[in-house]
Design a protein around this motif. Structure first.
Motif, PDB file in Angstrom:
ATOM      1  N   VAL A  81     -14.590  -4.122 -13.081  1.00  0.00           N
ATOM      2  CA  VAL A  81     -13.613  -3.324 -12.326  1.00  0.00           C
ATOM      3  C   VAL A  81     -12.199  -3.807 -12.639  1.00  0.00           C
ATOM      4  O   VAL A  81     -12.006  -4.866 -13.220  1.00  0.00           O
ATOM      5  CB  VAL A  81     -13.861  -3.466 -10.809  1.00  0.00           C
ATOM      6  N   ASP A  82     -11.208  -3.020 -12.221  1.00  0.00           N
ATOM      7  CA  ASP A  82      -9.822  -3.490 -12.197  1.00  0.00           C
ATOM      8  C   ASP A  82      -9.533  -3.975 -10.783  1.00  0.00           C
ATOM      9  O   ASP A  82     -10.179  -3.533  -9.830  1.00  0.00           O
ATOM     10  CB  ASP A  82      -8.864  -2.350 -12.564  1.00  0.00           C
ATOM     11  N   TYR A  83      -8.535  -4.868 -10.693  1.00  0.00           N
ATOM     12  CA  TYR A  83      -8.235  -5.412  -9.372  1.00  0.00           C
ATOM     13  C   TYR A  83      -6.826  -5.062  -8.947  1.00  0.00           C
ATOM     14  O   TYR A  83      -5.909  -4.965  -9.766  1.00  0.00           O
ATOM     15  CB  TYR A  83      -8.371  -6.939  -9.384  1.00  0.00           C
ATOM     16  N   ALA A  84      -6.669  -4.893  -7.629  1.00  0.00           N
ATOM     17  CA  ALA A  84      -5.337  -4.800  -7.040  1.00  0.00           C
ATOM     18  C   ALA A  84      -5.377  -5.786  -5.894  1.00  0.00           C
ATOM     19  O   ALA A  84      -6.368  -5.850  -5.169  1.00  0.00           O
ATOM     20  CB  ALA A  84      -5.098  -3.380  -6.537  1.00  0.00           C
ATOM     21  N   GLU A  85      -4.325  -6.559  -5.760  1.00  0.00           N
ATOM     22  CA  GLU A  85      -4.358  -7.563  -4.704  1.00  0.00           C
ATOM     23  C   GLU A  85      -3.546  -7.121  -3.497  1.00  0.00           C
ATOM     24  O   GLU A  85      -2.405  -6.675  -3.630  1.00  0.00           O
ATOM     25  CB  GLU A  85      -3.843  -8.906  -5.226  1.00  0.00           C
ATOM     26  N   GLN A  86      -4.146  -7.285  -2.347  1.00  0.00           N
ATOM     27  CA  GLN A  86      -3.445  -7.020  -1.097  1.00  0.00           C
ATOM     28  C   GLN A  86      -3.158  -8.387  -0.463  1.00  0.00           C
ATOM     29  O   GLN A  86      -4.062  -9.031   0.069  1.00  0.00           O
ATOM     30  CB  GLN A  86      -4.312  -6.162  -0.169  1.00  0.00           C
ATOM     31  N   LYS A  87      -1.914  -8.824  -0.561  1.00  0.00           N
ATOM     32  CA  LYS A  87      -1.591 -10.186  -0.138  1.00  0.00           C
ATOM     33  C   LYS A  87      -1.573 -10.332   1.372  1.00  0.00           C
ATOM     34  O   LYS A  87      -1.929 -11.357   1.920  1.00  0.00           O
ATOM     35  CB  LYS A  87      -0.241 -10.609  -0.728  1.00  0.00           C
ATOM     36  N   GLU A  88      -1.109  -9.275   2.050  1.00  0.00           N
ATOM     37  CA  GLU A  88      -1.100  -9.278   3.502  1.00  0.00           C
ATOM     38  C   GLU A  88      -1.965  -8.107   3.944  1.00  0.00           C
ATOM     39  O   GLU A  88      -1.790  -6.995   3.428  1.00  0.00           O
ATOM     40  CB  GLU A  88       0.334  -9.016   3.983  1.00  0.00           C
ATOM     41  N   LEU A  89      -2.867  -8.336   4.888  1.00  0.00           N
ATOM     42  CA  LEU A  89      -3.789  -7.261   5.267  1.00  0.00           C
ATOM     43  C   LEU A  89      -3.149  -6.366   6.314  1.00  0.00           C
ATOM     44  O   LEU A  89      -3.276  -6.577   7.503  1.00  0.00           O
ATOM     45  CB  LEU A  89      -5.098  -7.855   5.772  1.00  0.00           C
ATOM     46  N   LEU A  90      -2.444  -5.360   5.806  1.00  0.00           N
ATOM     47  CA  LEU A  90      -1.689  -4.480   6.702  1.00  0.00           C
ATOM     48  C   LEU A  90      -2.329  -3.110   6.835  1.00  0.00           C
ATOM     49  O   LEU A  90      -1.634  -2.110   7.039  1.00  0.00           O
ATOM     50  CB  LEU A  90      -0.249  -4.352   6.200  1.00  0.00           C
ATOM     51  N   GLY A  91      -3.661  -3.066   6.708  1.00  0.00           N
ATOM     52  CA  GLY A  91      -4.354  -1.814   6.983  1.00  0.00           C
ATOM     53  C   GLY A  91      -4.841  -1.082   5.744  1.00  0.00           C
ATOM     54  O   GLY A  91      -4.474  -1.401   4.607  1.00  0.00           O
ATOM     55  N   THR A  92      -5.667  -0.053   6.003  1.00  0.00           N
ATOM     56  CA  THR A  92      -6.327   0.649   4.899  1.00  0.00           C
ATOM     57  C   THR A  92      -5.319   1.425   4.029  1.00  0.00           C
ATOM     58  O   THR A  92      -5.503   1.538   2.819  1.00  0.00           O
ATOM     59  CB  THR A  92      -7.386   1.616   5.455  1.00  0.00           C
ATOM     60  N   GLY A  93      -4.272   1.954   4.667  1.00  0.00           N
ATOM     61  CA  GLY A  93      -3.248   2.678   3.881  1.00  0.00           C
ATOM     62  C   GLY A  93      -2.510   1.720   2.963  1.00  0.00           C
ATOM     63  O   GLY A  93      -2.295   1.997   1.774  1.00  0.00           O
ATOM     64  N   HIS A  94      -2.157   0.571   3.492  1.00  0.00           N
ATOM     65  CA  HIS A  94      -1.489  -0.471   2.713  1.00  0.00           C
ATOM     66  C   HIS A  94      -2.383  -0.949   1.570  1.00  0.00           C
ATOM     67  O   HIS A  94      -1.911  -1.211   0.446  1.00  0.00           O
ATOM     68  CB  HIS A  94      -1.133  -1.624   3.664  1.00  0.00           C
TER      69      HIS A  94
END
Ligand code: UD1
Ligand code: CA
Length: 456
Positions: free
Chosen positions: A67-80
């Motif tokens: 897969v490719d990855y995208a990092e979410q550094k702060e968990l600010l919700g599904t939209g974020h």
């Protein structure tokens, strides 16, 4: 028309109460996220994008280049979370399917129907989203689907934000959407923070309808949109997956005597007319031929088992059995054990890193480790290869037709030639030539009888 999937897997999974990230907990032999990635792969024209956050290294170790990855550094919700995928995906796919990584029961066929719904509706223009909905008495905290008087989807309201009237709605949001890619990336930044400080992906529905763009929905089979939040959900979903796996095998000609007590992982292959008796655990990349009898009560991990084999109350790991060989009750094959055709292993035998040639018999209480055993060898009761001298593992070689008396100890390294024999209780410390007999401790050939003619 190209499709890409985004799989949201950054959440904490607090309710699992675990050091292991939620998405790595196994079900039917595969981690949770693996099931969802496999579904994403099945509908995408490119690799899925997995949004990682909590436990990201472990998730990346597992999925690697799939897969490719995208990092979410702060968990600010599904939209974020979806915003993080924009740099990887914008301009890369006409349709973007968003999947939540805690829904392993969703099937490819259902997503195909969702894509079809999208396709059928997009020609009439201004289609922003095709989404799944479910109708269920127990809302389980899911967001509610709000429709207008014409029955068109208007918005989704999270349970915590519902008015009492909205709370009674039983059409729910399972969290699976097919977005118009260009529209999504153009409008995602319009999301506003909820009072909880999160960007809800679900607000995209209201953003679309307020612009006059359409959102269409389709009901999914409720049993497929089962979200895993704690370990009771994990067990319930695993049982559904096991049932699906068992049914596939049964339809392909495998007899499963008691599916409820049969645990077959997704990666296992089984040939036709094999019978799996109750209490079996078939794991990893195990392959089993046709016409076998497996179990009851056996565990088989990463093994290759030929046709017409029998396994009774035994544990087999990283081993191989050729056609018509049998083991048990209470046998143990460890890593590198290989039973040739028609080998018979009876009760309480253990074989490790050894080959037993065709027709060899090892009926009772024996240990064979680091050995090469020829054809039609008889390993009587209580044979032991003394393969470990405290420092090294040493090899034992038994040629064809060797006959070992009961309780023979083979002190490795040692080799016995074709047709060599040992007496009961022998401790064999030196090589034995073809056809010779040795016995005793240490084992020796019989003493030469005095020549009666000469001595007369
Ligand atoms: C979400 C939906 C809700 C729906 C429900 C179905 C939203 C705002 N709500 O709620 O309408 O009924 O799913 O299960 O979308 N995640 C991230 N990063 C984040 C937050 C979440 O990656 O910052 C991932 C989680 O790992 C999880 C998924 O998104 O896989 C869903 O998140 P979760 O917090 O479980 O959403 P729900 O509250 O269940
Ligand atoms: Ca959830």
């Amino acid at each position: 028309m190209t499709t890409a999937s985004v799989i949201l897997a950054a959440g904490y999974g607090t309710r699992m109460k675990s050091n292991l990230p939620k998405v790595l907990h196994p079900l039917a032999g595969r981690p949770l996220v693996d099931w969802v990635v496999t579904t994403g792969e099945s509908i995408g024209d490119r690799r899925p994008v997995v949004v990682v956050g909590h436990g990201k290294e472990l998730v990346q170790d597992l999925l690697g280049e799939r897969v490719d990855y995208a990092e979410q550094k702060e968990l600010l919700g599904t939209g974020h979370a979806v915003m993080q995928a924009e740099p990887v995906l914008r301009g890369q796919a006409d349709r973007v399917v968003v999947l939540y990584s805690d829904m392993p029961l969703l099937q490819e066929a259902t997503l195909q129907k969702l894509l079809k719904l999208y396709q059928q509706n997009e020609d009439s223009g201004q289609l922003a989203i095709a989404m799944l909905t479910i109708v269920r008495d127990d809302p389980q905290g899911f967001g509610r689907v709000i429709r207008n008087d014409e029955g068109q989807i208007q918005s989704i309201v999270e349970e915590v934000d519902c008015t009492p009237v909205q709370r009674e709605i039983r059409e729910l949001n399972p969290g699976i959407y097919c977005f118009n890619g260009e529209w999504l990336w153009q409008n995602l930044s319009k999301l506003e923070k909820s009072p909880k400080g999160e960007y809800y992906l679900t607000d995209m529905i209201a953003i679309a309808t307020s612009q006059g763009w359409r959102v269409v929905g389709m009901q999914a089979p409720p049993e497929e949109v089962y979200g895993i939040n704690d370990r009771t959900h994990l067990a319930a979903a695993a049982s559904v997956l096991r049932q699906r796996i068992n049914e596939q095998h049964m339809r392909a000609g495998v007899t499963i005597v008691d599916p409820a007590s049969t645990y077959i992982e997704a990666s296992v292959q089984i040939g036709q007319d094999t019978t799996i008796h109750p209490g079996c655990h078939l794991q990893g990349k195990t392959t089993i031929g046709s016409g076998c009898e497996i179990g009851p009560n056996s565990q088989i991990v990463e093994c290759m088992i030929g046709d017409e084999c029998r396994v009774l109350y035994s544990v087999l790991e990283y081993a191989r059995m050729d056609r018509a060989s049998e083991i048990g009750p209470f046998g143990h094959l460890r890593k590198g054990a290989h039973l040739g055709e028609e080998v018979h292993m009876g009760n309480f035998g253990e074989v490790k890193n050894s080959y037993l040639g065709p027709g060899t018999k090892m009926g009772h209480f024996s240990y064979v480790g680091d050995a090469t055993v020829g054809k039609n060898v008889n390993l009587s009761a209580g044979i032991i290869t003394c393969n470990y001298d405290g420092k090294n593992k040493n090899h034992t070689e038994l040629a064809d037709d060797v006959f070992l008396g009961s309780d023979t100890l083979l002190v490795a390294p040692v080799s016995l030639g074709v047709g060599a024999r040992t007496g009961a209780g022998s401790v064999v410390t030196r090589d034995v030539p073809d056809g010779a007999l040795v016995y005793g401790v240490p084992a020796r050939p019989p003493r030469q009888k005095p020549n009666s003619e000469q001595s007369a």
